[in-house]
Write a protein that holds these residues in place. Structure first.
Motif, PDB file in Angstrom:
ATOM      1  N   ILE A  65      50.030  -0.762   4.409  1.00  0.00           N
ATOM      2  CA  ILE A  65      49.090  -0.665   3.288  1.00  0.00           C
ATOM      3  C   ILE A  65      49.200   0.728   2.666  1.00  0.00           C
ATOM      4  O   ILE A  65      49.319   0.881   1.460  1.00  0.00           O
ATOM      5  N   ALA A  66      49.144   1.750   3.510  1.00  0.00           N
ATOM      6  CA  ALA A  66      49.306   3.143   3.062  1.00  0.00           C
ATOM      7  C   ALA A  66      50.174   3.844   4.097  1.00  0.00           C
ATOM      8  O   ALA A  66      49.939   3.723   5.298  1.00  0.00           O
ATOM      9  N   VAL A  67      51.176   4.567   3.613  1.00  0.00           N
ATOM     10  CA  VAL A  67      52.088   5.303   4.493  1.00  0.00           C
ATOM     11  C   VAL A  67      52.291   6.685   3.882  1.00  0.00           C
ATOM     12  O   VAL A  67      52.629   6.792   2.700  1.00  0.00           O
ATOM     13  N   LEU A 117      48.361  -8.342   4.621  1.00  0.00           N
ATOM     14  CA  LEU A 117      48.137  -8.486   3.178  1.00  0.00           C
ATOM     15  C   LEU A 117      47.703  -9.899   2.820  1.00  0.00           C
ATOM     16  O   LEU A 117      46.999 -10.106   1.824  1.00  0.00           O
ATOM     17  N   SER A 225      53.763   9.581  -0.247  1.00  0.00           N
ATOM     18  CA  SER A 225      52.769   8.585   0.151  1.00  0.00           C
ATOM     19  C   SER A 225      52.977   7.331  -0.682  1.00  0.00           C
ATOM     20  O   SER A 225      53.118   7.409  -1.907  1.00  0.00           O
ATOM     21  N   HIS A 227      51.603   3.227  -1.345  1.00  0.00           N
ATOM     22  CA  HIS A 227      50.600   2.179  -1.153  1.00  0.00           C
ATOM     23  C   HIS A 227      51.255   0.848  -1.485  1.00  0.00           C
ATOM     24  O   HIS A 227      51.776   0.674  -2.588  1.00  0.00           O
ATOM     25  N   VAL A 228      51.238  -0.084  -0.539  1.00  0.00           N
ATOM     26  CA  VAL A 228      51.707  -1.442  -0.811  1.00  0.00           C
ATOM     27  C   VAL A 228      50.474  -2.274  -1.118  1.00  0.00           C
ATOM     28  O   VAL A 228      49.584  -2.423  -0.277  1.00  0.00           O
ATOM     29  N   ARG A 229      50.417  -2.823  -2.321  1.00  0.00           N
ATOM     30  CA  ARG A 229      49.185  -3.454  -2.783  1.00  0.00           C
ATOM     31  C   ARG A 229      49.228  -4.973  -2.726  1.00  0.00           C
ATOM     32  O   ARG A 229      48.192  -5.627  -2.839  1.00  0.00           O
ATOM     33  N   GLU A 256      56.123   3.365  -9.665  1.00  0.00           N
ATOM     34  CA  GLU A 256      55.483   2.050  -9.671  1.00  0.00           C
ATOM     35  C   GLU A 256      56.545   1.000  -9.411  1.00  0.00           C
ATOM     36  O   GLU A 256      57.673   1.119  -9.879  1.00  0.00           O
ATOM     37  N   LEU A 264      51.617  -5.397 -10.002  1.00  0.00           N
ATOM     38  CA  LEU A 264      51.902  -4.033  -9.534  1.00  0.00           C
ATOM     39  C   LEU A 264      51.784  -4.046  -8.011  1.00  0.00           C
ATOM     40  O   LEU A 264      50.688  -3.990  -7.467  1.00  0.00           O
ATOM     41  N   GLN A 267      52.668   1.456  -5.358  1.00  0.00           N
ATOM     42  CA  GLN A 267      52.558   2.735  -6.069  1.00  0.00           C
ATOM     43  C   GLN A 267      52.892   3.824  -5.057  1.00  0.00           C
ATOM     44  O   GLN A 267      52.484   3.747  -3.900  1.00  0.00           O
ATOM     45  N   SER A 268      53.601   4.831  -5.507  1.00  0.00           N
ATOM     46  CA  SER A 268      53.853   5.963  -4.618  1.00  0.00           C
ATOM     47  C   SER A 268      53.819   7.250  -5.405  1.00  0.00           C
ATOM     48  O   SER A 268      53.967   7.258  -6.636  1.00  0.00           O
TER      49      SER A 268
END
Lengths: 276, 276
Positions: A65-67, A117, A225, A227-229, A256, A264, A267-268
């Protein structure tokens, strides 16, 4: 050397090369030279392999989710080990620390939150960002046109098909736009469909956006960083890198990733050092 | 309880409250209730105190450059300890892992790269982002107008002067703009000038940008990464929060901080959960 514990498609070079096997308290894998850019293995690909080890350590929380990744020393082809240390394992998400090591040297240290997810709501998409607007693929500039010396310096670039926006590829012929933006169509060369682990590589796959500012050369990542949304739909991805704050010898690079359904999906942001 | 080892201005409540003293292998400090929002100490303020401990551990690298924070459990008023574990200490930058703990519970785990911002070049600013455009301060809406129950629920909001853009504060009277943007003038209430440690708090000081989307309520941070790009000049800061991807029960929140000389001194992005 690995058992393919977590490979999802044995005939995919990406799945084969991110495969890890349990080894002692951690996981073992191998960096293939095919993911090298210059003297080091691409940072996004490192995240995909490390992210695969985290997935194996957290069966109830399979998706990144967030890395947040901090790059310590350049990684090279050869064996790697990954240690995963859970910080908090909850119902919806789990947070871990993880290190990727070669021999005695830490290459990459990470904090990450994982979850499922498929368990997040999918009917509440209120994205106001606009999908990346790219010309049809047959009007874009393919990475296969790169000179042989680029392919040898960066075999990484041959692991995927990348079709650049024709207005944002002038840097390849010494005419950068000066805007600080690079966009492209993207898919893995072996036809493997995108998934959250592949997105961790995709957010670092484009050339440094500083190419578009007339600053060719290696731009070492300080921090990235991602984020996989959402899980990406099958098909081509669209990627865009942008920078808005080149200053103090550093620049931020936002990426993006949009999927074939105009969602989308990732995002990183990274902070990188300007080429010297 | 602390010796003020790293306090830069003894008459500042901010400096007093982020002060840490060496304690065993780590550092000790105290969270004051004044930095509380609802049931927990504000996440940005937690970063300022933890960041002060990292600064004390790295005398040759005094400034945060990149900090990535993962929030594990809510922090409360009372004693805290901070452990700092260097990952790589180089000439230009140093990278550390750090944890903030209360009793047996980790509140916050962080990766960070520090350096000396005075040693980075200052004559190469090519920022293309536009400074935040705010009306004059006497035409903005001050946080001192908040109802008493808000001040009691969130004493944090009384630690600074915040003057909101009048077009982006409709949420305070039940008329959110729906755009997903909140901007404000900002300075510490005690008059202390901004510095890199205060910027770590500033990037999380505005209300959640979801207020502007008609979604009041607590929006727990999953991950927050901040980049400090320059030492801020004395005077008022301008802050702006934006979101462009509300989906899947989560949203990203980007913050920019501009100083009184129109320099973009900090950028941050967080991933947070939508209020339930």
């Amino acid at each position: 050397m690995t058992s393919g514990l977590t490979a999802t498609r044995p005939d995919s070079e990406f799945d084969r090369d991110i495969a890890v096997a349990r080894s002692g308290d951690g996981f073992a894998g191998t960096f293939s030279d095919g993911w090298r850019v210059g003297g080091g293995i691409n940072g996004g690909f490192q995240l995909s392999l490390l992210g695969n080890a985290i997935r194996a350590a957290l069966p109830a929380h399979p998706d990144p989710i967030a890395v947040s990744a901090y790059y310590i020393t350049p990684a090279v082809a050869g064996p790697v080990t990954v240690a995963v240390r859970p910080q908090r394992v909850g119902g919806r998400t789990a947070t871990v620390a993880a290190d990727l090591v070669q021999g005695e040297d830490t290459r990459l240290t990470v904090l990450a939150t994982y979850g499922d997810l498929d368990a997040f709501p999918t009917d509440d998409v209120r994205t106001t960002a606009e999908p990346i607007d790219l010309p049809p693929r047959d009007q874009c500039v393919p990475n296969t046109m790169a000179p042989d010396e680029v392919k040898q310096m960066a075999p990484f670039t041959q692991r995927f098909e990348m079709l650049f926006h024709p207005d944002e590829v002038g840097w390849a012929v010494g005419k950068p736009s000066g805007i600080g933006q690079i966009s492209a169509w993207f898919r893995l060369a072996d036809g493997r469909e995108p998934d959250p682990l592949a997105l961790l590589m995709a957010v670092d796959a484009l050339p440094p956006v500083t190419f578009d500012l007339g600053l060719p050369g290696w731009a070492p990542t300080v921090e990235l960083s991602a984020h996989v949304r959402a899980k990406p739909a099958p098909g081509w991805l669209r990627l865009r890198h942008r920078t808005r704050n080149v200053a103090g010898g550093m620049f931020e690079e936002d990426c993006e990733v949009w999927d074939s359904t105009d969602r989308l999906v990732a995002q990183s942001r990274q902070l990188a050092l300007l080429p010297r």
